[in-house]
Design a protein around this motif. Structure first.
Motif, PDB file in Angstrom:
ATOM      1  N   PRO A   5      -2.531   1.197  -2.523  1.00 59.65           N
ATOM      2  CA  PRO A   5      -3.325   1.353  -1.299  1.00 59.65           C
ATOM      3  C   PRO A   5      -4.612   0.525  -1.321  1.00 59.65           C
ATOM      4  N   THR A   6      -5.074   0.088  -2.496  1.00 62.62           N
ATOM      5  CA  THR A   6      -6.275  -0.746  -2.557  1.00 62.62           C
ATOM      6  C   THR A   6      -5.978  -2.183  -2.141  1.00 62.62           C
ATOM      7  N   ILE A   7      -4.707  -2.512  -2.028  1.00 60.23           N
ATOM      8  CA  ILE A   7      -4.295  -3.852  -1.622  1.00 60.23           C
ATOM      9  C   ILE A   7      -4.158  -3.862  -0.101  1.00 60.23           C
ATOM     10  N   ASN A   8      -4.994  -4.629   0.553  1.00 63.05           N
ATOM     11  CA  ASN A   8      -4.915  -4.764   2.006  1.00 63.05           C
ATOM     12  C   ASN A   8      -4.019  -5.975   2.296  1.00 63.05           C
ATOM     13  N   ALA A   9      -2.724  -5.716   2.358  1.00 61.30           N
ATOM     14  CA  ALA A   9      -1.749  -6.799   2.491  1.00 61.30           C
ATOM     15  C   ALA A   9      -2.006  -7.674   3.713  1.00 61.30           C
ATOM     16  N   ALA A  10      -2.374  -7.077   4.825  1.00 67.34           N
ATOM     17  CA  ALA A  10      -2.619  -7.863   6.044  1.00 67.34           C
ATOM     18  C   ALA A  10      -3.797  -8.817   5.849  1.00 67.34           C
ATOM     19  N   HIS A  11      -4.842  -8.357   5.205  1.00 68.45           N
ATOM     20  CA  HIS A  11      -6.007  -9.215   4.943  1.00 68.45           C
ATOM     21  C   HIS A  11      -5.632 -10.335   3.973  1.00 68.45           C
ATOM     22  N   PHE A  12      -4.869  -9.993   2.934  1.00 63.78           N
ATOM     23  CA  PHE A  12      -4.446 -11.002   1.969  1.00 63.78           C
ATOM     24  C   PHE A  12      -3.599 -12.074   2.665  1.00 63.78           C
ATOM     25  N   ARG A  13      -2.706 -11.641   3.551  1.00 60.88           N
ATOM     26  CA  ARG A  13      -1.869 -12.606   4.282  1.00 60.88           C
ATOM     27  C   ARG A  13      -2.719 -13.527   5.157  1.00 60.88           C
ATOM     28  N   ARG A  14      -3.696 -12.958   5.844  1.00 61.98           N
ATOM     29  CA  ARG A  14      -4.576 -13.799   6.685  1.00 61.98           C
ATOM     30  C   ARG A  14      -5.306 -14.826   5.821  1.00 61.98           C
ATOM     31  N   GLN A  17      -2.775 -17.505   4.608  1.00 64.82           N
ATOM     32  CA  GLN A  17      -2.314 -18.299   5.745  1.00 64.82           C
ATOM     33  C   GLN A  17      -3.402 -19.243   6.244  1.00 64.82           C
ATOM     34  N   THR A  18      -4.651 -18.855   6.093  1.00 63.71           N
ATOM     35  CA  THR A  18      -5.754 -19.741   6.463  1.00 63.71           C
ATOM     36  C   THR A  18      -5.710 -21.008   5.626  1.00 63.71           C
ATOM     37  N   LEU A  45      -9.736 -15.603  -2.638  1.00 61.82           N
ATOM     38  CA  LEU A  45      -8.434 -15.739  -3.286  1.00 61.82           C
ATOM     39  C   LEU A  45      -8.491 -15.301  -4.746  1.00 61.82           C
ATOM     40  N   GLN A  46      -9.564 -15.655  -5.453  1.00 61.72           N
ATOM     41  CA  GLN A  46      -9.676 -15.217  -6.839  1.00 61.72           C
ATOM     42  C   GLN A  46      -9.773 -13.697  -6.932  1.00 61.72           C
ATOM     43  N   GLY A  47     -10.520 -13.082  -6.038  1.00 64.39           N
ATOM     44  CA  GLY A  47     -10.602 -11.624  -6.023  1.00 64.39           C
ATOM     45  C   GLY A  47      -9.263 -10.986  -5.709  1.00 64.39           C
ATOM     46  N   VAL A 100      -0.786 -19.861  -2.624  1.00 61.70           N
ATOM     47  CA  VAL A 100       0.641 -19.671  -2.931  1.00 61.70           C
ATOM     48  C   VAL A 100       0.809 -18.557  -3.963  1.00 61.70           C
ATOM     49  N   LEU A 101      -0.089 -18.499  -4.945  1.00 67.60           N
ATOM     50  CA  LEU A 101      -0.016 -17.440  -5.955  1.00 67.60           C
ATOM     51  C   LEU A 101      -0.268 -16.063  -5.350  1.00 67.60           C
TER      52      LEU A 101
END
Length: 123
Positions: A5-14, A17-18, A45-47, A100-101
């Motif tokens: 739940p600490t992973i905000n997948a939608a934010h990571f995808r944005r 994708q940027t 990205l590093q975080g 990509v990672l």
């Protein structure tokens, strides 16, 4: 299994994708404003890599063998990306690699314990 739940997948995808979808990110002749933007993305990205590694590493042993090998490869590459300096992290090539990672780790976090393929599942 789903990502933590600490992973905000939608934010990571944005974020990834940027970087992956933005052709101008890779240009080296951008002004300081864009350099600051790249630095911000590099830090994000590093975080994200760090959070995803914390989520995935304890679950690698649960994965089927072929997925485990992939996970180990991506984890090794991501660990190397975490050692980049702030200046290196904003380099367009490193930004792209980190994006990509993040995408790869996020996928692995969301599907780490998928069942092994059976002969009927392959047909």
């Amino acid at each position: 299994m789903k990502a933590s739940p600490t992973i905000n997948a939608a934010h990571f995808r944005r974020t990834y994708q940027t970087v992956i979808g933005e052709t101008r990110i890779g240009r080296r002749d951008l002004n300081e404003e864009h350099d600051e933007h790249r630095a911000h993305l590099g830090g994000l990205l590093q975080g994200q890599l760090q959070l995803l590694l914390l989520d995935l590493e304890p679950r690698v042993s649960e994965m089927r063998q072929d997925l485990r090998a992939t996970a180990i490869h991506v984890i090794t590459r991501a660990s190397g990306a975490l050692s980049l300096s702030a200046a290196d992290a904003r380099d367009p090539a490193h930004l792209y690699d980190m994006a990509v990672l993040v995408r790869s780790l996020l996928t692995l976090c969301q599907f780490p314990a998928s069942p092994p393929l059976t002969s009927s599942a392959r047909s």
